[in-house]
Write a protein that holds these residues in place. Structure first.
Motif, PDB file in Angstrom:
ATOM      1  N   GLY A  48      -1.460  -0.944  18.896  1.00 23.43           N
ATOM      2  CA  GLY A  48      -2.729  -1.599  18.571  1.00 23.43           C
ATOM      3  C   GLY A  48      -3.213  -2.489  19.697  1.00 23.43           C
ATOM      4  O   GLY A  48      -4.390  -2.470  20.070  1.00 23.43           O
ATOM      5  N   ALA A  49      -2.302  -3.270  20.261  1.00 24.67           N
ATOM      6  CA  ALA A  49      -2.679  -4.157  21.368  1.00 24.67           C
ATOM      7  C   ALA A  49      -3.054  -3.355  22.609  1.00 24.67           C
ATOM      8  O   ALA A  49      -4.028  -3.677  23.300  1.00 24.67           O
ATOM      9  CB  ALA A  49      -1.541  -5.122  21.685  1.00 24.67           C
ATOM     10  N   GLY A  96      -3.218  -2.523  14.208  1.00 26.65           N
ATOM     11  CA  GLY A  96      -2.757  -3.885  13.963  1.00 26.65           C
ATOM     12  C   GLY A  96      -2.671  -4.208  12.483  1.00 26.65           C
ATOM     13  O   GLY A  96      -1.686  -4.780  12.014  1.00 26.65           O
ATOM     14  N   VAL A  97      -3.686  -3.841  11.742  1.00 25.30           N
ATOM     15  CA  VAL A  97      -3.691  -4.088  10.297  1.00 25.30           C
ATOM     16  C   VAL A  97      -2.639  -3.211   9.605  1.00 25.30           C
ATOM     17  O   VAL A  97      -1.935  -3.665   8.696  1.00 25.30           O
ATOM     18  CB  VAL A  97      -5.100  -3.857   9.708  1.00 25.30           C
ATOM     19  N   ALA A  98      -2.491  -1.968  10.052  1.00 19.41           N
ATOM     20  CA  ALA A  98      -1.486  -1.068   9.468  1.00 19.41           C
ATOM     21  C   ALA A  98      -0.069  -1.605   9.682  1.00 19.41           C
ATOM     22  O   ALA A  98       0.795  -1.442   8.821  1.00 19.41           O
ATOM     23  CB  ALA A  98      -1.619   0.327  10.062  1.00 19.41           C
ATOM     24  N   ALA A  99       0.170  -2.250  10.811  1.00 24.27           N
ATOM     25  CA  ALA A  99       1.497  -2.826  11.059  1.00 24.27           C
ATOM     26  C   ALA A  99       1.794  -3.940  10.062  1.00 24.27           C
ATOM     27  O   ALA A  99       2.924  -4.055   9.575  1.00 24.27           O
ATOM     28  CB  ALA A  99       1.580  -3.347  12.492  1.00 24.27           C
ATOM     29  N   GLU A 102      -7.757  -7.959  18.964  1.00 24.28           N
ATOM     30  CA  GLU A 102      -8.337  -6.667  18.591  1.00 24.28           C
ATOM     31  C   GLU A 102      -9.726  -6.840  17.989  1.00 24.28           C
ATOM     32  O   GLU A 102     -10.633  -6.049  18.263  1.00 24.28           O
ATOM     33  CB  GLU A 102      -7.401  -5.957  17.616  1.00 24.28           C
ATOM     34  N   LEU A 103      -9.915  -7.890  17.195  1.00 25.96           N
ATOM     35  CA  LEU A 103     -11.255  -8.179  16.651  1.00 25.96           C
ATOM     36  C   LEU A 103     -12.229  -8.549  17.762  1.00 25.96           C
ATOM     37  O   LEU A 103     -13.397  -8.134  17.733  1.00 25.96           O
ATOM     38  CB  LEU A 103     -11.174  -9.307  15.625  1.00 25.96           C
ATOM     39  N   GLY A 133      -9.423   1.889  16.680  1.00 28.50           N
ATOM     40  CA  GLY A 133      -8.028   2.303  16.570  1.00 28.50           C
ATOM     41  C   GLY A 133      -7.070   1.140  16.755  1.00 28.50           C
ATOM     42  O   GLY A 133      -6.069   1.027  16.045  1.00 28.50           O
ATOM     43  N   GLY A 134      -7.362   0.260  17.704  1.00 33.71           N
ATOM     44  CA  GLY A 134      -6.518  -0.902  17.922  1.00 33.71           C
ATOM     45  C   GLY A 134      -6.468  -1.807  16.705  1.00 33.71           C
ATOM     46  O   GLY A 134      -5.397  -2.247  16.284  1.00 33.71           O
ATOM     47  N   LEU A 135      -7.628  -2.060  16.121  1.00 31.88           N
ATOM     48  CA  LEU A 135      -7.679  -2.907  14.927  1.00 31.88           C
ATOM     49  C   LEU A 135      -6.971  -2.229  13.753  1.00 31.88           C
ATOM     50  O   LEU A 135      -6.214  -2.877  13.023  1.00 31.88           O
ATOM     51  CB  LEU A 135      -9.125  -3.231  14.567  1.00 31.88           C
TER      52      LEU A 135
END
Length: 111
Positions: free
Chosen positions: A5-6, A47-50, A92-93, A42-44
């Motif tokens: 994500g990062a 990150g949320v999925a993690a 990411e935001l 995709g990055g966001l």
């Protein structure tokens, strides 16, 4: 997912810098690259999925083992991942916001 994500959000800047360089070389506006939108969203999403995966893992560990999240190796890894996501999700935001904000410099001027 945290690292991907990062990295995906960081890649937004790489895509944007490449697009600006190509636009300046062409001395005119070029279409905005759609891959920048994909990388930002995709990055966001990663990150949320993690964070969601960590919460689900914590519930599973508590149900199966009856111990806290930090008492097992995989639980500790997930716990640390959430703390890193606490730093990564605002980044990411910000990258997602930057994709939708118009470029203040405008179109390049060639002489």
């Amino acid at each position: 997912m945290t690292v991907l994500g990062a990295l995906s959000s960081w890649y937004v800047q790489v895509i944007d810098r490449d697009w600006v360089d190509r636009e300046q070389a062409a001395c005119g506006p070029l279409p905005f690259p759609r891959t920048e939108y994909v990388a930002a969203w995709g990055g966001l999403a990663l990150g949320v999925a993690a964070v969601v995966a960590c919460v689900l893992l914590a519930q599973r560990i508590r149900r199966r083992c009856g111990v806290g999240l930090w008492s097992t190796r995989s639980g500790l890894l997930a716990y640390v991942s959430v703390w890193f996501n606490g730093l990564a999700i605002p980044f990411e935001l910000l990258m997602l916001y930057c994709v939708y904000v118009p470029d203040p410099s405008g179109a390049p001027h060639c002489m």
